[in-house]
Design a protein around this motif. Structure first.
Motif, PDB file in Angstrom:
ATOM      1  N   SER A 113       0.560  -1.204   0.102  1.00 35.81           N
ATOM      2  CA  SER A 113       0.118   0.071   0.195  1.00 35.81           C
ATOM      3  C   SER A 113       0.686   1.286  -0.136  1.00 35.81           C
ATOM      4  O   SER A 113       0.433   2.236  -0.760  1.00 35.81           O
ATOM      5  N   LEU A 114       2.011   1.181   0.773  1.00 34.68           N
ATOM      6  CA  LEU A 114       2.869   2.502   0.764  1.00 34.68           C
ATOM      7  C   LEU A 114       3.339   2.493  -0.576  1.00 34.68           C
ATOM      8  O   LEU A 114       3.653   3.498  -1.116  1.00 34.68           O
ATOM      9  N   ALA A 115       3.701   1.390  -1.492  1.00 41.22           N
ATOM     10  CA  ALA A 115       4.306   1.436  -2.983  1.00 41.22           C
ATOM     11  C   ALA A 115       3.156   2.114  -3.791  1.00 41.22           C
ATOM     12  O   ALA A 115       3.512   3.096  -4.743  1.00 41.22           O
ATOM     13  N   ALA A 116       2.080   1.665  -3.563  1.00 45.35           N
ATOM     14  CA  ALA A 116       0.924   2.271  -4.393  1.00 45.35           C
ATOM     15  C   ALA A 116       0.646   3.986  -4.025  1.00 45.35           C
ATOM     16  O   ALA A 116       0.511   4.386  -5.066  1.00 45.35           O
ATOM     17  N   LEU A 117       0.820   4.098  -2.783  1.00 44.46           N
ATOM     18  CA  LEU A 117       0.553   5.481  -2.598  1.00 44.46           C
ATOM     19  C   LEU A 117       1.925   6.413  -3.287  1.00 44.46           C
ATOM     20  O   LEU A 117       1.553   7.344  -3.722  1.00 44.46           O
ATOM     21  N   ALA A 132       3.757   9.947  -7.502  1.00 48.22           N
ATOM     22  CA  ALA A 132       4.723  10.117  -8.444  1.00 48.22           C
ATOM     23  C   ALA A 132       4.145  10.347  -9.912  1.00 48.22           C
ATOM     24  O   ALA A 132       4.569  11.053 -10.925  1.00 48.22           O
ATOM     25  N   VAL A 133       3.028   9.657  -9.991  1.00 48.56           N
ATOM     26  CA  VAL A 133       2.616   9.356 -11.373  1.00 48.56           C
ATOM     27  C   VAL A 133       1.148   9.797 -11.793  1.00 48.56           C
ATOM     28  O   VAL A 133       0.766  11.004 -12.646  1.00 48.56           O
ATOM     29  N   ALA A 183      -5.611   8.009  -3.188  1.00 42.44           N
ATOM     30  CA  ALA A 183      -5.027   8.476  -1.773  1.00 42.44           C
ATOM     31  C   ALA A 183      -6.044   8.377  -0.923  1.00 42.44           C
ATOM     32  O   ALA A 183      -5.779   7.608   0.203  1.00 42.44           O
ATOM     33  N   SER A 184      -7.167   8.672  -1.151  1.00 40.74           N
ATOM     34  CA  SER A 184      -8.627   8.488  -0.275  1.00 40.74           C
ATOM     35  C   SER A 184      -8.759   7.099   0.005  1.00 40.74           C
ATOM     36  O   SER A 184      -9.165   6.661   1.296  1.00 40.74           O
ATOM     37  N   ALA A 185      -8.508   6.256  -0.842  1.00 39.34           N
ATOM     38  CA  ALA A 185      -8.913   4.752  -0.851  1.00 39.34           C
ATOM     39  C   ALA A 185      -7.773   3.901  -0.164  1.00 39.34           C
ATOM     40  O   ALA A 185      -7.629   3.115   0.723  1.00 39.34           O
ATOM     41  N   ILE A 186      -6.605   4.274  -0.646  1.00 38.15           N
ATOM     42  CA  ILE A 186      -5.489   3.429  -0.110  1.00 38.15           C
ATOM     43  C   ILE A 186      -4.652   4.065   1.191  1.00 38.15           C
ATOM     44  O   ILE A 186      -4.065   3.238   2.081  1.00 38.15           O
TER      45      ILE A 186
END
Length: 90
Positions: A18-22, A27-28, A35-38
């Protein structure tokens, strides 16, 4: 020291992913909905990893301190708790 709990084995990778997804979102994509979901998922996984580590570590507080490291801490604590208790020092 007890072996890592199932809760820790589940929450540690969720915290890292989840940190990687945030970070990828920052970044992209720059999507507030992502951000609100993860974000809350990551926060919950982080806290669960710390609490589960503290319960499993017993008197060994090193694992608990490792779990407090953001992102990779749960995985480090998981590795420390899964190590054999009588491993020779390096």
């Amino acid at each position: 020291m007890h072996p890592p709990s199932r809760l820790l084995r589940l929450s540690a990778p969720v915290e890292l992913l989840s940190l990687a997804a945030l970070l990828a979102n920052v970044a992209v994509l720059h999507q507030q909905a992502v951000a609100s979901a993860i974000g809350p998922l990551h926060g919950c996984a982080y806290l669960i990893a710390i609490i589960a580590t503290a319960r499993a570590a017993g008197p060994d507080r090193t694992a608990t301190v490792l779990a407090a490291i953001l992102g990779i801490g749960g995985m480090l604590a998981l590795r420390r708790l899964a190590a054999p208790a009588h491993a020779p020092p390096r």
